[in-house]
Design a protein around this motif. Structure first.
Motif, PDB file in Angstrom:
ATOM      1  N   PRO A 120      30.933 -16.294  28.614  1.00 40.10           N
ATOM      2  CA  PRO A 120      32.183 -15.557  28.852  1.00 40.10           C
ATOM      3  C   PRO A 120      33.258 -16.450  29.471  1.00 40.10           C
ATOM      4  O   PRO A 120      32.957 -17.315  30.300  1.00 40.10           O
ATOM      5  CB  PRO A 120      31.772 -14.435  29.811  1.00 40.10           C
ATOM      6  CG  PRO A 120      30.509 -14.918  30.457  1.00 40.10           C
ATOM      7  CD  PRO A 120      29.820 -15.764  29.429  1.00 40.10           C
ATOM      8  N   VAL A 121      34.481 -16.226  29.023  1.00 45.38           N
ATOM      9  CA  VAL A 121      35.630 -16.963  29.545  1.00 45.38           C
ATOM     10  C   VAL A 121      36.631 -15.954  30.099  1.00 45.38           C
ATOM     11  O   VAL A 121      37.143 -15.106  29.373  1.00 45.38           O
ATOM     12  CB  VAL A 121      36.296 -17.830  28.460  1.00 45.38           C
ATOM     13  CG1 VAL A 121      37.562 -18.500  29.012  1.00 45.38           C
ATOM     14  CG2 VAL A 121      35.332 -18.886  27.939  1.00 45.38           C
ATOM     15  N   GLU A 122      36.897 -16.038  31.391  1.00 48.34           N
ATOM     16  CA  GLU A 122      37.861 -15.144  32.029  1.00 48.34           C
ATOM     17  C   GLU A 122      39.280 -15.638  31.732  1.00 48.34           C
ATOM     18  O   GLU A 122      39.579 -16.831  31.863  1.00 48.34           O
ATOM     19  CB  GLU A 122      37.634 -15.115  33.537  1.00 48.34           C
ATOM     20  CG  GLU A 122      38.646 -14.251  34.292  1.00 48.34           C
ATOM     21  CD  GLU A 122      38.539 -14.398  35.792  1.00 48.34           C
ATOM     22  OE1 GLU A 122      39.405 -13.862  36.507  1.00 48.34           O
ATOM     23  OE2 GLU A 122      37.587 -15.087  36.263  1.00 48.34           O
ATOM     24  N   VAL A 123      40.147 -14.726  31.313  1.00 49.33           N
ATOM     25  CA  VAL A 123      41.540 -15.072  31.033  1.00 49.33           C
ATOM     26  C   VAL A 123      42.394 -14.753  32.263  1.00 49.33           C
ATOM     27  O   VAL A 123      42.404 -13.614  32.738  1.00 49.33           O
ATOM     28  CB  VAL A 123      42.077 -14.311  29.814  1.00 49.33           C
ATOM     29  CG1 VAL A 123      43.557 -14.639  29.598  1.00 49.33           C
ATOM     30  CG2 VAL A 123      41.265 -14.648  28.574  1.00 49.33           C
ATOM     31  N   VAL A 124      43.078 -15.770  32.767  1.00 51.97           N
ATOM     32  CA  VAL A 124      43.978 -15.600  33.912  1.00 51.97           C
ATOM     33  C   VAL A 124      45.399 -15.816  33.400  1.00 51.97           C
ATOM     34  O   VAL A 124      45.741 -16.910  32.927  1.00 51.97           O
ATOM     35  CB  VAL A 124      43.655 -16.600  35.035  1.00 51.97           C
ATOM     36  CG1 VAL A 124      44.614 -16.399  36.205  1.00 51.97           C
ATOM     37  CG2 VAL A 124      42.213 -16.463  35.485  1.00 51.97           C
ATOM     38  N   TRP A 125      46.222 -14.791  33.451  1.00 44.75           N
ATOM     39  CA  TRP A 125      47.617 -14.912  33.013  1.00 44.75           C
ATOM     40  C   TRP A 125      48.431 -15.494  34.165  1.00 44.75           C
ATOM     41  O   TRP A 125      48.476 -14.917  35.247  1.00 44.75           O
ATOM     42  CB  TRP A 125      48.167 -13.558  32.593  1.00 44.75           C
ATOM     43  CG  TRP A 125      47.353 -12.928  31.482  1.00 44.75           C
ATOM     44  CD1 TRP A 125      46.445 -11.931  31.592  1.00 44.75           C
ATOM     45  CD2 TRP A 125      47.365 -13.316  30.116  1.00 44.75           C
ATOM     46  NE1 TRP A 125      45.878 -11.664  30.371  1.00 44.75           N
ATOM     47  CE2 TRP A 125      46.426 -12.499  29.442  1.00 44.75           C
ATOM     48  CE3 TRP A 125      48.062 -14.281  29.370  1.00 44.75           C
ATOM     49  CZ2 TRP A 125      46.178 -12.606  28.075  1.00 44.75           C
ATOM     50  CZ3 TRP A 125      47.821 -14.383  28.014  1.00 44.75           C
ATOM     51  CH2 TRP A 125      46.894 -13.552  27.375  1.00 44.75           C
ATOM     52  N   ALA A 126      49.057 -16.631  33.912  1.00 45.11           N
ATOM     53  CA  ALA A 126      49.771 -17.344  34.981  1.00 45.11           C
ATOM     54  C   ALA A 126      51.166 -17.748  34.513  1.00 45.11           C
ATOM     55  O   ALA A 126      51.484 -18.930  34.368  1.00 45.11           O
ATOM     56  CB  ALA A 126      48.975 -18.586  35.395  1.00 45.11           C
ATOM     57  N   PRO A 127      52.039 -16.766  34.259  1.00 48.35           N
ATOM     58  CA  PRO A 127      53.391 -17.104  33.794  1.00 48.35           C
ATOM     59  C   PRO A 127      54.234 -17.676  34.925  1.00 48.35           C
ATOM     60  O   PRO A 127      53.959 -17.440  36.103  1.00 48.35           O
ATOM     61  CB  PRO A 127      53.941 -15.742  33.342  1.00 48.35           C
ATOM     62  CG  PRO A 127      53.217 -14.750  34.195  1.00 48.35           C
ATOM     63  CD  PRO A 127      51.836 -15.317  34.393  1.00 48.35           C
ATOM     64  N   PRO A 128      55.277 -18.443  34.594  1.00 44.39           N
ATOM     65  CA  PRO A 128      56.183 -18.953  35.633  1.00 44.39           C
ATOM     66  C   PRO A 128      56.884 -17.800  36.358  1.00 44.39           C
ATOM     67  O   PRO A 128      57.112 -16.735  35.779  1.00 44.39           O
ATOM     68  CB  PRO A 128      57.197 -19.801  34.846  1.00 44.39           C
ATOM     69  CG  PRO A 128      56.546 -20.080  33.535  1.00 44.39           C
ATOM     70  CD  PRO A 128      55.653 -18.922  33.252  1.00 44.39           C
ATOM     71  N   ALA A 129      57.208 -18.026  37.608  1.00 45.62           N
ATOM     72  CA  ALA A 129      57.886 -16.988  38.398  1.00 45.62           C
ATOM     73  C   ALA A 129      59.296 -16.740  37.868  1.00 45.62           C
ATOM     74  O   ALA A 129      59.812 -15.624  37.942  1.00 45.62           O
ATOM     75  CB  ALA A 129      57.926 -17.396  39.863  1.00 45.62           C
TER      76      ALA A 129
END
Length: 841
Positions: free
Chosen positions: A194-203
């Motif tokens: 399993p691969v956890e998806v972390v959404w990390a868009p710019p502020a």
């Protein structure tokens, strides 16, 4: 020699699918293999098909594996050789442009798709080859698509027993199956963690990519996400996907010293030194690593030890602006399939995580797959390959996507211009020689043309520099970049030197050394100008340049090329929002070289045109869009002058003519009659008047020579030529749309026809006694009733109603202000007047 690494082979999940794949090939001769990343698709399957695995029975078969990239081809061969306990060049070898490790015992050979195409052109039967594996076919590189089409031709016409496998992790399996003749699809399951998806868009929003430019704010954000990932995920290495070498260097600099970061920072891309590439693929020796990579690690390479992926969300794809003759890599958003491939790198050996530098909503708007290269790239090399194959129009090639007609036509026109093909489109002996050089046809023809003048070595040096664009750090001066490549100890310089040797060796024998020494600047300029004559550029005001193709060009700030009169532009790109192309690589040339290179675009002629608000007549000598010499032209041909005047009228409108108040009203009257009556009354809009210039502006227009002459043409008198004289309606103009209407006071008041309804603006006292509203051409006039001072007091299209209902309010408001004017109780029966009562003595 180390023994075969059976334990490592047994750990590759794709082994379970090998029997089904072998059976499919036995039955159909073709197959599509879909196997997740890390299952051994690239390494175990070729060994199995070749019969090199322990316990294999049956004959040993010779297998060619085609990879889209050189780094992947070398890595795959070395990995397979390691699994067999050997070194590359024994039973497993590789061939890439400028490098070859193959021996007599080689059974499995890994090549780039470009090398495979060259081999097919020399030996269409691929004698001695039993199986061809097209790896990573989902990437849809043009060479891979072309190779697949050629191989299907070979199977159909020459060698039906040649086996063909299309292999990938994520691809259009159904499309490839149909293309390969309803080939069986074999799916291999892998060990997927399993691969956890972390959404990390710019502020804050970042600017979208354009051309080769990436917003520095996105790179800074990516760097911060890498630091975050290192802190939040304490185990394993971090693999970071960036679009190109420049961005990798920028992020590496921002990450700083590996010691302070707590991890070693490595860079992997096609130009990275072989030792660095090997170190990345060998895995960690103890500490943590941050591996900064281009898309090369997306599917072609396995980087061991990775538990976390940081994806900047960008990729580089080729794009061609056919209208301007510009081809370059451009930065695009990664596709959903590419993002899935990248994420999968985190879950090959254990559960992992992917940090995506965009938000989840944006992910759904990404394209599903990358654009097939055949749709967006320069097709000149493809067209030459097709011509050499015997199918100049590529009509008979089995392709997943057909080449765009316009791009293919442009490519074929270039091939004809350089003598690579004849009038019938068939390849010429020269074209065959050009194809054999293994570089873009435009560069190949220049290499043959200048080798004797510059010497084989010097010609090969410059062509090698242009065939694979040097790093941005080399600058935009082609000659300076040539000196940097010679002196540089970097990976690019090493690869460049290998390519120089290859090109020098590919030249025909008998090339003599030049009689006089040609300097780097002259050599670089000559090659670039001859290779890209449409990009020869002349200096303009303000430091800008104009290419002979008509495209503007600009140099970067601080460029050493600024101020030069002529440039040969080798590399340029033009973002969609930019007015001019940006020069990435160019060389200084003199005027003679510019004329020699782009001489086919040289012309001279008389030009008469509307420019800066007047007729300009001159004799001009041009090099494409660049003016070489200009002289005033006296007594210009009348037809050209007339055309220029008409162009001026189209640009600036009929207002260039002399319009009196009467002329303007006549135009308004005619426009009203066309709306109200129709019939033969003319259209007098700007577009219609200009379209019928012959009908109403002659003979005055033919006698005019300049703007001032247009200003002397009486527009009203000319406009009367458009009246419907033939049907007799013209005689009713004053009846249907009178210029003036007589009111009860005796005044003749001008009617305004410039609105939707005719307007009669008259003082209220002058229409006393007028019980009905005047009508023109069946349309009631809109009466603007004015105060004694001429200011609007009321507006009505029904005078009878106004006298009954509206007049009293107006009378009450104005009679005290204008006591010397009559304000009768019943204006409908009162006597009209335009005079005031005399003052009392």
């Amino acid at each position: 020699m180390p023994p075969v690494r059976e334990e490592a082979l047994a750990a590759l999940p794709v082994a379970a699918a090998v029997p089904e794949l072998a059976a499919a090939l036995d039955a159909a001769g073709t197959a599509v293999l879909c196997a997740p990343p890390g299952t051994g698709k690239t390494t175990l399957v070729p060994l199995a098909l070749a019969g090199l695995l322990p316990g294999a029975r049956g004959p040993v078969r010779r297998v060619i594996v085609a990879e889209p990239r050189r780094i992947a081809a070398r890595a795959a061969a070395r990995r397979m050789a390691w699994l067999l306990g050997e070194r590359a060049g024994e039973r497993v070898g590789f061939t890439v442009r400028g490098e070859r490790a193959v021996g007599r015992a080689t059974v499995v050979e890994v090549v780039t798709t470009g090398v495979l195409l060259q081999r097919l052109q020399r030996d269409q039967e691929l004698a001695g080859v039993d199986v061809v594996v097209l790896d990573e076919c989902h990437e849809r590189h043009l060479d891979a698509d072309t190779a697949a089409a050629f191989l299907l031709d070979v199977r159909a016409a020459l060698r039906p027993g040649l086996r063909l496998v299309a292999a990938s992790a994520t691809t259009d399996a159904a499309g490839w199956s149909t293309l390969l003749g309803d080939a069986p699809v074999v799916e291999a399951s892998g060990v997927s963690y399993p691969v956890e998806v972390v959404w990390a868009p710019p502020a804050r929003p970042v600017r979208p990519p354009h051309g080769m430019r990436v917003d520095p704010a996105l790179l800074a954000h990516t760097t911060s996400v890498v630091r975050r990932a290192l802190a939040e995920r304490p185990d394993g290495d971090v693999l970071v996907f960036l679009p190109g070498v420049g961005e990798i260097a920028r992020v590496a600099g921002q990450l700083g010293d590996g010691g302070a970061l707590g991890a070693e920072v490595l860079q992997v891309h096609g130009r990275a030194p072989a030792a660095v590439q090997d170190a990345v693929l060998a895995g960690s020796s103890g500490g943590r690593r941050v591996v900064l990579s281009t898309a090369v690690a997306e599917s072609s390479l396995t980087v061991p030890g990775v538990r976390t992926v940081v994806d900047a969300g960008l990729a580089r794809e080729p794009r061609t602006d056919h209208a301007r003759g510009l081809s370059a890599l451009t930065t695009v958003r990664v596709s959903q399939a590419g993002a899935a491939q990248r994420a999968g790198r985190a879950g090959r050996e254990a559960p992992g995580a992917v940090y995506r530098c965009w938000d989840q909503a944006e992910h759904g708007r990404l394209p599903r797959f990358p654009a097939p290269e055949i749709r967006v790239a320069d097709l000149t090399a493809f067209a030459l390959q097709a011509a050499c194959w015997g199918d100049p129009g590529a009509a008979g090639l089995a392709l997943l996507d057909p080449p765009p007609a316009g791009a293919l036509a442009a490519a074929r026109a270039l091939l004809s211009a350089i003598g690579a093909t004849g009038r019938d489109g068939r390849v010429t002996p020269r074209g065959t020689r050009l194809a054999g050089l293994g570089v873009h046809p435009a560069l190949a023809q220049v290499l043959l043309a200048v080798a004797e003048r510059l010497g084989a070595r010097r010609a090969a040096e410059v062509v090698a520099l242009l065939s694979e664009e040097p790093p941005r750090s080399y600058g935009d001066d082609l000659a300076a970049a040539l000196r940097s490549a010679r002196a540089g100890g970097d990976a690019y310089g090493a690869g460049w030197r290998r390519e120089v040797r290859r090109l020098e060796g590919a030249l025909p024998g008998g090339v003599r050394a030049p009689s006089g020494r040609v300097g780097d600047d002259a050599a670089a300029g000559l090659v670039a100008a001859l290779a890209f004559p449409e990009r020869v550029a002349s200096a303009r005001r303000g430091g800008a340049y104009l290419m002979v193709s008509g495209t503007g060009a600009e140099l970067g700030e601080g460029s050493r090329l600024r101020g030069q009169e002529w440039l040969a532009v080798a590399v340029a790109d033009r973002p969609a929002s930019a007015a001019a192309a940006r020069v990435r690589l160019a060389a200084v040339i003199d005027g003679d070289t510019a004329l020699a290179a782009a001489g086919g675009l040289r012309s001279a002629g008389e030009e008469v045109r509307w420019e800066d608000g007047d007729v300009v007549a001159r004799r001009v000598e041009r090099l494409g869009a660049v003016e070489l010499a200009v002289r005033p032209l006296r007594d210009a041909p009348a037809a050209l002058v007339r055309a220029a005047l008409l162009d001026g009228l189209r640009r600036e409108g009929p207002g260039l003519l002399h319009w009196t108040r009467d002329a303007e009203q006549l135009r308004d009257r005619l426009a009203f009659l066309r709306r109200a009556v129709g019939g033969g009354w003319p259209d007098v809009s700007d577009a219609a008047l200009l379209d019928r210039a012959d009908d109403w502006l002659e003979p005055e227009l033919s006698r005019a020579r300049r703007r001032a002459d247009l200003a002397r043409i009486d527009a009203g008198q000319a406009l009367r030529r458009l009246l419907p004289w033939a049907g007799g309606e013209a005689a009713r103009l004053d009846e249907l749309a009178p210029e003036r209407i007589e009111v009860p006071s005796g005044s003749r008041v001008r009617v305004a026809y410039d609105g939707e309804q005719p307007v009669l603006a008259v003082k209220l006292q002058e229409v006393f006694g007028l019980r009905e509203t005047p009508v023109v051409a069946g349309v009631p006039v809109l009466v603007h009733l004015l105060s004694p001072a001429g200011r609007p007091a009321a507006v009505t299209a029904d005078l009878a109603s106004f006298w009954r209902e509206g007049y009293r309010a107006v009378r009450a408001e104005l009679r005290g202000r204008y006591p010397r004017h009559p304000w009768p109780e019943d204006p409908s029966t009162a006597e009209a007047t335009r005079r005031v009562r005399p003052r009392k003595p």
